[in-house]
Design an enzyme around this catalytic site. Structure first.
Site, short mmCIF file in Angstrom:
data_model
loop_
_atom_site.label_atom_id
_atom_site.label_comp_id
_atom_site.label_asym_id
_atom_site.label_seq_id
_atom_site.Cartn_x
_atom_site.Cartn_y
_atom_site.Cartn_z
CE LYS A 291 3.41 -15.51 10.24
NZ LYS A 291 3.99 -14.30 9.62
CB ALA B 73 -0.89 -0.01 1.23
CG ASP C 106 4.09 -8.27 -3.89
OD1 ASP C 106 4.42 -8.84 -2.82
OD2 ASP C 106 3.22 -8.70 -4.67
CE1 TYR D 247 -0.49 -15.95 9.29
CE2 TYR D 247 -0.59 -17.10 11.38
CZ TYR D 247 -0.37 -15.95 10.66
OH TYR D 247 -0.01 -14.79 11.32
#
Ligand code: 15L
Length: 267
Positions: A138, A33, A47, A134
């Site tokens: 990690k 962003a 990115d 997820y």
């Protein structure tokens, strides 16, 4: 210290950015962003899965450290997860080697051990036991940090964050909460600890009902001051509480999160 903060426009990133500046650090923001209102400094709209763009951003100014928060915070397919957590970390580590930046603080997650039954206070020596893709992402990113610490002498601190929230909103959060102020304290400690090498700490506040051991964090200089217990009177019990208390990963460890690793729908 001059710090490149990835995910600087995100919910954790904006809090950490302000907190580090308050503590005298200079923050260079990086995010998909654009610069959020109020950010006053150098910004890279990048990115993190793009290694060339990451190398350019890391090399654009001298840096003392990277704080890597950028990633998709929820469960996704395995390829998307590996890109979000592992490829981004790899791109940063390669760029750090190229540009001689020798410290990274990484936003890992409690979900790296989320499928561990909740029977005892969990230390950093507990085996990796992800509850989701997820969590797998990690664990893999932590392994990459360990490899680069050993190969290149990079100081790499993986912070297994619990529930980063303004205040606890469920019974599980009374154990897993990480307050905004403690999150800043944790990142600051991880940035400034003398020669930690590869280190893992649990990122929670000093919760009376903690499920993870804060000793490794305290040894590194992270001294949390908040305790979710102060909010216990405001947290209403819910039907999901018992299920969420079975494994330290809470809802992520439940069957609702079971899905195929590879998306074959073509969507
Ligand atoms: C996390 O690591 C996730 O990013 C977040 O969505 C929550 O699930 C949090 O852990 C938690 O365990 O509460």
């Amino acid at each position: 210290m001059k710090v490149l903060l990835t995910g600087a426009a995100g919910s954790i990133g904006q809090v950490v950015s302000l907190g580090l500046v308050d503590r005298g650090h200079e923050v260079v923001g990086l995010d998909l962003a654009r610069t959020p209102d109020g950010f006053d400094g150098t910004w890279h709209t990048v990115d993190c899965v793009d290694p060339d763009a990451v190398a350019d951003a890391v090399g654009a100014q001298p840096l003392d450290a990277v704080v890597h928060l950028a990633s998709h915070p929820d469960e996704a397919s395995l390829p998307a997860t590996l890109a979000s957590h592992v490829i981004t970390t790899a791109a940063l580590l390669d760029a750090m080697v190229e540009h001689q930046v020798d410290r990274i603080v990484y936003a890992s997650s409690n979900h790296a051990v989320g499928r561990t039954p909740r029977t005892h206070l969990l230390g950093i020596d507990a085996r990796p036991r992800p509850d989701t893709f997820y969590g797998v992402g990690k664990v893999a990113a932590e392994a990459l940090l360990s490899l680069y610490a050993d190969r290149h002498g990079i100081d790499a601190i993986a912070c297994r964050i619990g529930s980063f929230l303004p205040e606890p909103a469920s019974v599980r959060h009374l154990s897993t909460w990480l307050s905004h102020d403690d999150c800043v304290r944790m990142v600051d400690a991880a940035l400034t600890a003398p020669a930690p090498g590869f280190a893992m700490i649990y990122g929670i506040s000093a919760n009376t009902r903690a499920w993870w051991d804060l000793t490794p964090g305290r040894e590194l200089g992270y001294h949390p001051r908040d305790d979710a217990e102060e909010f216990a009177g405001r947290v209403a019990p819910a039907p999901a509480d018992a299920d969420e208390a079975a494994y330290v990963g809470g809802p992520f460890a439940l069957p609702a999160f079971h899905r195929s690793a590879l998306d074959r729908t073509g969507e």
